[in-house]
Write a protein that holds these residues in place. Structure first.
Motif, PDB file in Angstrom:
ATOM      1  N   GLN A 270       3.219  -7.748  18.292  1.00  0.00           N
ATOM      2  CA  GLN A 270       3.804  -7.953  16.980  1.00  0.00           C
ATOM      3  C   GLN A 270       3.114  -7.059  15.967  1.00  0.00           C
ATOM      4  O   GLN A 270       1.901  -6.884  15.998  1.00  0.00           O
ATOM      5  CB  GLN A 270       3.655  -9.423  16.557  1.00  0.00           C
ATOM      6  CG  GLN A 270       4.393 -10.404  17.431  1.00  0.00           C
ATOM      7  CD  GLN A 270       5.897 -10.340  17.224  1.00  0.00           C
ATOM      8  OE1 GLN A 270       6.370  -9.656  16.327  1.00  0.00           O
ATOM      9  NE2 GLN A 270       6.630 -11.000  18.095  1.00  0.00           N
ATOM     10  N   VAL A 271       3.893  -6.492  15.080  1.00  0.00           N
ATOM     11  CA  VAL A 271       3.358  -5.640  14.022  1.00  0.00           C
ATOM     12  C   VAL A 271       3.254  -6.458  12.741  1.00  0.00           C
ATOM     13  O   VAL A 271       4.152  -7.250  12.422  1.00  0.00           O
ATOM     14  CB  VAL A 271       4.263  -4.425  13.800  1.00  0.00           C
ATOM     15  CG1 VAL A 271       3.798  -3.626  12.588  1.00  0.00           C
ATOM     16  CG2 VAL A 271       4.287  -3.542  15.048  1.00  0.00           C
ATOM     17  N   GLN A 272       2.177  -6.255  12.033  1.00  0.00           N
ATOM     18  CA  GLN A 272       1.951  -6.988  10.795  1.00  0.00           C
ATOM     19  C   GLN A 272       1.410  -6.044   9.729  1.00  0.00           C
ATOM     20  O   GLN A 272       0.603  -5.162  10.026  1.00  0.00           O
ATOM     21  CB  GLN A 272       0.949  -8.122  11.039  1.00  0.00           C
ATOM     22  CG  GLN A 272       0.836  -9.126   9.922  1.00  0.00           C
ATOM     23  CD  GLN A 272      -0.066 -10.290  10.282  1.00  0.00           C
ATOM     24  OE1 GLN A 272      -0.890 -10.189  11.190  1.00  0.00           O
ATOM     25  NE2 GLN A 272       0.075 -11.396   9.578  1.00  0.00           N
ATOM     26  N   LEU A 273       1.877  -6.237   8.498  1.00  0.00           N
ATOM     27  CA  LEU A 273       1.360  -5.502   7.346  1.00  0.00           C
ATOM     28  C   LEU A 273       0.703  -6.510   6.419  1.00  0.00           C
ATOM     29  O   LEU A 273       1.324  -7.522   6.064  1.00  0.00           O
ATOM     30  CB  LEU A 273       2.480  -4.783   6.596  1.00  0.00           C
ATOM     31  CG  LEU A 273       3.227  -3.681   7.334  1.00  0.00           C
ATOM     32  CD1 LEU A 273       4.332  -3.118   6.452  1.00  0.00           C
ATOM     33  CD2 LEU A 273       2.290  -2.571   7.766  1.00  0.00           C
ATOM     34  N   VAL A 274      -0.526  -6.232   6.012  1.00  0.00           N
ATOM     35  CA  VAL A 274      -1.248  -7.154   5.142  1.00  0.00           C
ATOM     36  C   VAL A 274      -1.772  -6.404   3.931  1.00  0.00           C
ATOM     37  O   VAL A 274      -2.504  -5.415   4.068  1.00  0.00           O
ATOM     38  CB  VAL A 274      -2.424  -7.814   5.888  1.00  0.00           C
ATOM     39  CG1 VAL A 274      -3.201  -8.721   4.943  1.00  0.00           C
ATOM     40  CG2 VAL A 274      -1.917  -8.604   7.090  1.00  0.00           C
ATOM     41  N   GLU A 275      -1.346  -6.869   2.749  1.00  0.00           N
ATOM     42  CA  GLU A 275      -1.811  -6.267   1.495  1.00  0.00           C
ATOM     43  C   GLU A 275      -3.062  -6.983   0.993  1.00  0.00           C
ATOM     44  O   GLU A 275      -3.257  -8.174   1.248  1.00  0.00           O
ATOM     45  CB  GLU A 275      -0.736  -6.361   0.404  1.00  0.00           C
ATOM     46  CG  GLU A 275       0.578  -5.680   0.722  1.00  0.00           C
ATOM     47  CD  GLU A 275       1.668  -6.649   1.101  1.00  0.00           C
ATOM     48  OE1 GLU A 275       2.859  -6.305   0.922  1.00  0.00           O
ATOM     49  OE2 GLU A 275       1.335  -7.744   1.585  1.00  0.00           O
ATOM     50  N   SER A 276      -3.868  -6.254   0.244  1.00  0.00           N
ATOM     51  CA  SER A 276      -5.046  -6.832  -0.399  1.00  0.00           C
ATOM     52  C   SER A 276      -5.356  -6.027  -1.650  1.00  0.00           C
ATOM     53  O   SER A 276      -4.859  -4.905  -1.810  1.00  0.00           O
ATOM     54  CB  SER A 276      -6.246  -6.844   0.554  1.00  0.00           C
ATOM     55  OG  SER A 276      -6.586  -5.532   0.940  1.00  0.00           O
ATOM     56  N   GLY A 277      -6.177  -6.621  -2.529  1.00  0.00           N
ATOM     57  CA  GLY A 277      -6.643  -5.897  -3.697  1.00  0.00           C
ATOM     58  C   GLY A 277      -5.964  -6.241  -5.005  1.00  0.00           C
ATOM     59  O   GLY A 277      -6.311  -5.688  -6.045  1.00  0.00           O
ATOM     60  N   GLY A 278      -4.997  -7.127  -4.970  1.00  0.00           N
ATOM     61  CA  GLY A 278      -4.319  -7.489  -6.209  1.00  0.00           C
ATOM     62  C   GLY A 278      -5.181  -8.396  -7.071  1.00  0.00           C
ATOM     63  O   GLY A 278      -6.323  -8.709  -6.727  1.00  0.00           O
TER      64      GLY A 278
ATOM     65  N   GLN B 208      -7.024  -6.453 -17.301  1.00  0.00           N
ATOM     66  CA  GLN B 208      -6.584  -6.199 -18.667  1.00  0.00           C
ATOM     67  C   GLN B 208      -5.866  -4.864 -18.755  1.00  0.00           C
ATOM     68  O   GLN B 208      -6.101  -3.960 -17.942  1.00  0.00           O
ATOM     69  CB  GLN B 208      -7.786  -6.205 -19.609  1.00  0.00           C
ATOM     70  CG  GLN B 208      -8.371  -7.584 -19.858  1.00  0.00           C
ATOM     71  CD  GLN B 208      -9.417  -7.571 -20.958  1.00  0.00           C
ATOM     72  OE1 GLN B 208     -10.094  -6.570 -21.177  1.00  0.00           O
ATOM     73  NE2 GLN B 208      -9.559  -8.699 -21.648  1.00  0.00           N
ATOM     74  N   ALA B 209      -5.029  -4.744 -19.748  1.00  0.00           N
ATOM     75  CA  ALA B 209      -4.326  -3.483 -19.971  1.00  0.00           C
ATOM     76  C   ALA B 209      -5.338  -2.346 -20.107  1.00  0.00           C
ATOM     77  O   ALA B 209      -6.378  -2.499 -20.755  1.00  0.00           O
ATOM     78  CB  ALA B 209      -3.470  -3.579 -21.221  1.00  0.00           C
ATOM     79  N   GLY B 210      -5.009  -1.234 -19.464  1.00  0.00           N
ATOM     80  CA  GLY B 210      -5.909  -0.090 -19.447  1.00  0.00           C
ATOM     81  C   GLY B 210      -6.846  -0.074 -18.258  1.00  0.00           C
ATOM     82  O   GLY B 210      -7.521   0.935 -18.007  1.00  0.00           O
ATOM     83  N   GLY B 211      -6.895  -1.181 -17.536  1.00  0.00           N
ATOM     84  CA  GLY B 211      -7.786  -1.287 -16.387  1.00  0.00           C
ATOM     85  C   GLY B 211      -7.198  -0.694 -15.126  1.00  0.00           C
ATOM     86  O   GLY B 211      -6.114  -0.087 -15.136  1.00  0.00           O
ATOM     87  N   SER B 212      -7.931  -0.886 -14.035  1.00  0.00           N
ATOM     88  CA  SER B 212      -7.542  -0.306 -12.747  1.00  0.00           C
ATOM     89  C   SER B 212      -7.616  -1.337 -11.630  1.00  0.00           C
ATOM     90  O   SER B 212      -8.396  -2.294 -11.699  1.00  0.00           O
ATOM     91  CB  SER B 212      -8.475   0.864 -12.382  1.00  0.00           C
ATOM     92  OG  SER B 212      -8.396   1.896 -13.334  1.00  0.00           O
ATOM     93  N   LEU B 213      -6.788  -1.125 -10.621  1.00  0.00           N
ATOM     94  CA  LEU B 213      -6.836  -1.894  -9.386  1.00  0.00           C
ATOM     95  C   LEU B 213      -6.525  -0.962  -8.229  1.00  0.00           C
ATOM     96  O   LEU B 213      -5.823   0.042  -8.414  1.00  0.00           O
ATOM     97  CB  LEU B 213      -5.804  -3.033  -9.386  1.00  0.00           C
ATOM     98  CG  LEU B 213      -6.097  -4.290 -10.201  1.00  0.00           C
ATOM     99  CD1 LEU B 213      -4.875  -5.209 -10.170  1.00  0.00           C
ATOM    100  CD2 LEU B 213      -7.316  -5.019  -9.672  1.00  0.00           C
ATOM    101  N   ARG B 214      -7.019  -1.314  -7.058  1.00  0.00           N
ATOM    102  CA  ARG B 214      -6.699  -0.553  -5.864  1.00  0.00           C
ATOM    103  C   ARG B 214      -6.125  -1.500  -4.813  1.00  0.00           C
ATOM    104  O   ARG B 214      -6.816  -2.418  -4.366  1.00  0.00           O
ATOM    105  CB  ARG B 214      -7.944   0.131  -5.306  1.00  0.00           C
ATOM    106  CG  ARG B 214      -7.642   1.113  -4.172  1.00  0.00           C
ATOM    107  CD  ARG B 214      -8.904   1.543  -3.481  1.00  0.00           C
ATOM    108  NE  ARG B 214      -8.701   2.712  -2.622  1.00  0.00           N
ATOM    109  CZ  ARG B 214      -9.421   2.952  -1.521  1.00  0.00           C
ATOM    110  NH1 ARG B 214     -10.362   2.111  -1.164  1.00  0.00           N
ATOM    111  NH2 ARG B 214      -9.196   4.043  -0.801  1.00  0.00           N
ATOM    112  N   LEU B 215      -4.886  -1.247  -4.446  1.00  0.00           N
ATOM    113  CA  LEU B 215      -4.238  -2.030  -3.409  1.00  0.00           C
ATOM    114  C   LEU B 215      -4.412  -1.364  -2.052  1.00  0.00           C
ATOM    115  O   LEU B 215      -4.439  -0.136  -1.964  1.00  0.00           O
ATOM    116  CB  LEU B 215      -2.750  -2.189  -3.692  1.00  0.00           C
ATOM    117  CG  LEU B 215      -2.349  -2.811  -5.032  1.00  0.00           C
ATOM    118  CD1 LEU B 215      -0.829  -2.934  -5.110  1.00  0.00           C
ATOM    119  CD2 LEU B 215      -3.012  -4.144  -5.242  1.00  0.00           C
TER     120      LEU B 215
END
Length: 121
Positions: free
Chosen positions: A1-9, A13-20
């Protein structure tokens, strides 16, 4: 079975950063195009960016210059670096990948479960 898993959310605050991150696991022969989509409340799902196995990228106009998509083929993982985030970027972000799981069959699309990104003003 193939699975995709997201992380990092999360919440930023506005102007900030995230990495998914999006990690593909399971029986994988090859991965062609990988992409990030998002869906805000009351709106249709829309493409954010995609990347081929060779590293060619495409971006939606509303994220150009702010988001960067990348992938590590050895790890079957894709990333989305999101800078200068705006409240309008608030949505559930989904990972999508065109994966071939068996040499006898054609590739098919797989989706992650989605991850919430919330940008406060």
């Amino acid at each position: 079975q193939v699975q995709l898993v997201e992380s990092g959310g999360g919440l930023v605050q506005a102007g900030g950063s995230l990495r998914l991150s999006c990690a593909a696991s399971g029986s994988i022969v090859s991965i062609n195009v990988m992409g990030w989509y998002r869906q805000a409340p009351g709106k249709q799902r829309e493409v954010v960016a995609d990347i081929t196995s060779g590293g060619n990228t495409n971006y939606a106009d509303f994220v150009k210059g702010r988001f960067t998509i990348s992938r590590d083929n050895a790890k079957n993982t894709m990333y989305l670096q999101m800078n200068s985030l705006e409240p309008e970027d608030t949505a559930v972000y989904y990972c999508n990948a065109e994966i071939r799981w068996n040499r006898l069959f054609a590739s098919r699309d797989y989706w992650g479960q989605g991850i919430q990104v919330t940008v406060s003003s």
